[in-house]
Scaffold this motif. Sequence first.
Motif, mmCIF file in Angstrom:
data_model
loop_
_atom_site.group_PDB
_atom_site.id
_atom_site.type_symbol
_atom_site.label_atom_id
_atom_site.label_comp_id
_atom_site.label_asym_id
_atom_site.label_seq_id
_atom_site.Cartn_x
_atom_site.Cartn_y
_atom_site.Cartn_z
ATOM 1 N N TYR A 36 10.947 -45.527 8.199
ATOM 2 C CA TYR A 36 11.809 -46.699 8.162
ATOM 3 C C TYR A 36 12.754 -46.627 9.359
ATOM 4 O O TYR A 36 13.224 -45.551 9.742
ATOM 5 C CB TYR A 36 12.636 -46.735 6.871
ATOM 6 C CG TYR A 36 11.876 -47.228 5.657
ATOM 7 C CD1 TYR A 36 10.985 -46.392 4.985
ATOM 8 C CD2 TYR A 36 12.049 -48.517 5.178
ATOM 9 C CE1 TYR A 36 10.282 -46.839 3.874
ATOM 10 C CE2 TYR A 36 11.358 -48.971 4.064
ATOM 11 C CZ TYR A 36 10.474 -48.131 3.427
ATOM 12 O OH TYR A 36 9.779 -48.575 2.325
ATOM 13 N N GLN A 38 16.440 -48.021 10.867
ATOM 14 C CA GLN A 38 17.711 -48.579 10.412
ATOM 15 C C GLN A 38 18.649 -48.739 11.595
ATOM 16 O O GLN A 38 19.094 -47.751 12.189
ATOM 17 C CB GLN A 38 18.357 -47.689 9.344
ATOM 18 C CG GLN A 38 19.600 -48.282 8.722
ATOM 19 C CD GLN A 38 20.153 -47.440 7.589
ATOM 20 O OE1 GLN A 38 19.946 -46.233 7.527
ATOM 21 N NE2 GLN A 38 20.884 -48.073 6.675
ATOM 22 N N LYS A 42 23.005 -51.953 9.337
ATOM 23 C CA LYS A 42 21.965 -52.775 8.717
ATOM 24 C C LYS A 42 21.199 -51.979 7.671
ATOM 25 O O LYS A 42 21.412 -50.794 7.483
ATOM 26 C CB LYS A 42 20.998 -53.289 9.790
ATOM 27 C CG LYS A 42 21.666 -54.103 10.889
ATOM 28 C CD LYS A 42 22.272 -55.376 10.341
ATOM 29 C CE LYS A 42 22.838 -56.230 11.466
ATOM 30 N NZ LYS A 42 23.487 -57.475 10.932
ATOM 31 N N SER A 43 20.300 -52.660 6.985
ATOM 32 C CA SER A 43 19.491 -51.990 5.967
ATOM 33 C C SER A 43 18.193 -51.469 6.583
ATOM 34 O O SER A 43 17.750 -51.951 7.621
ATOM 35 C CB SER A 43 19.200 -52.951 4.816
ATOM 36 O OG SER A 43 18.599 -54.138 5.306
ATOM 37 N N PRO A 44 17.570 -50.481 5.951
ATOM 38 C CA PRO A 44 16.306 -49.927 6.480
ATOM 39 C C PRO A 44 15.165 -50.939 6.389
ATOM 40 O O PRO A 44 15.122 -51.772 5.481
ATOM 41 C CB PRO A 44 16.040 -48.720 5.568
ATOM 42 C CG PRO A 44 17.349 -48.421 4.923
ATOM 43 C CD PRO A 44 18.048 -49.727 4.785
ATOM 44 N N LEU A 46 10.721 -51.001 6.924
ATOM 45 C CA LEU A 46 9.530 -50.193 7.106
ATOM 46 C C LEU A 46 8.854 -50.513 8.440
ATOM 47 O O LEU A 46 8.659 -51.681 8.793
ATOM 48 C CB LEU A 46 8.531 -50.452 5.970
ATOM 49 C CG LEU A 46 7.234 -49.655 6.039
ATOM 50 C CD1 LEU A 46 7.497 -48.180 5.780
ATOM 51 C CD2 LEU A 46 6.219 -50.198 5.025
#
Lengths: 111, 116
Positions: A36, A38, A42-44, A46
């Motif tokens: 992942y 990131q 921010k959010s992870p 894939l």
Amino acid sequence: QKEVEQNSGPLSVPEGAIASLNCTYSDRVSQSFFWYRQYSGKSPELIMSIYSNGDKEDGRFTAQLNKASQYVSLLIRDSQPSDSATYLCAVSNSGYSTLTFGKGTMLLVSP
Amino acid sequence: NAGVTQTPKFQVLKTGQSMTLQCAQDMNHNSMYWYRQDPGMGLRLIYYSASEGTTDKGEVPNGYNVSRLNKREFSLRLESAAPSQTSVYFCASSDRGRLSTNEKLFFGSGTQLSVL
């Protein structure tokens, strides 16, 4: 306790170079492996998954898996400044219902 | 298509206060998860819900409770907040919870929680 180990970095590479990110895991029965990305704040998200020994390529990204050595890596070819982020290695747990994440490696790509 | 929505985005609590973090997904996913992320510690699973009506503890469940209200919503409650719970909280969902295939986690944008 299942463990997923990553070098925290930062890993600094110049633009256009190959960035190599590494991950080791403790649970021999793990079968599914994920990378992942990131960005800061921010959010992870894939970017790669791999399940079989060997290499898996997707554009500039190549994931490599060696289950005998319990080792997963991510290669980023032609690194761009926009690749600067933290890369999280994740391993599925028995039953495949959850993931254990490593602490992440920060990658810095300089122009 | 909103994906995974978390509220609030920021919250400051005093020690001992309670609060509930809300999470909703509009992708008709079966499985939902709550993670916390601390500097140098990576993402750690707090609780997860493999399907509507079920919840299970993750790696760090102490001090938290969860409710899978329906298929869309999965809330995380801090009954008596402690400074050690200062963290960024992420909700995530997946289609069937079978993370052995190309199924991936979809993350919300996170909640930054500070407990003073």
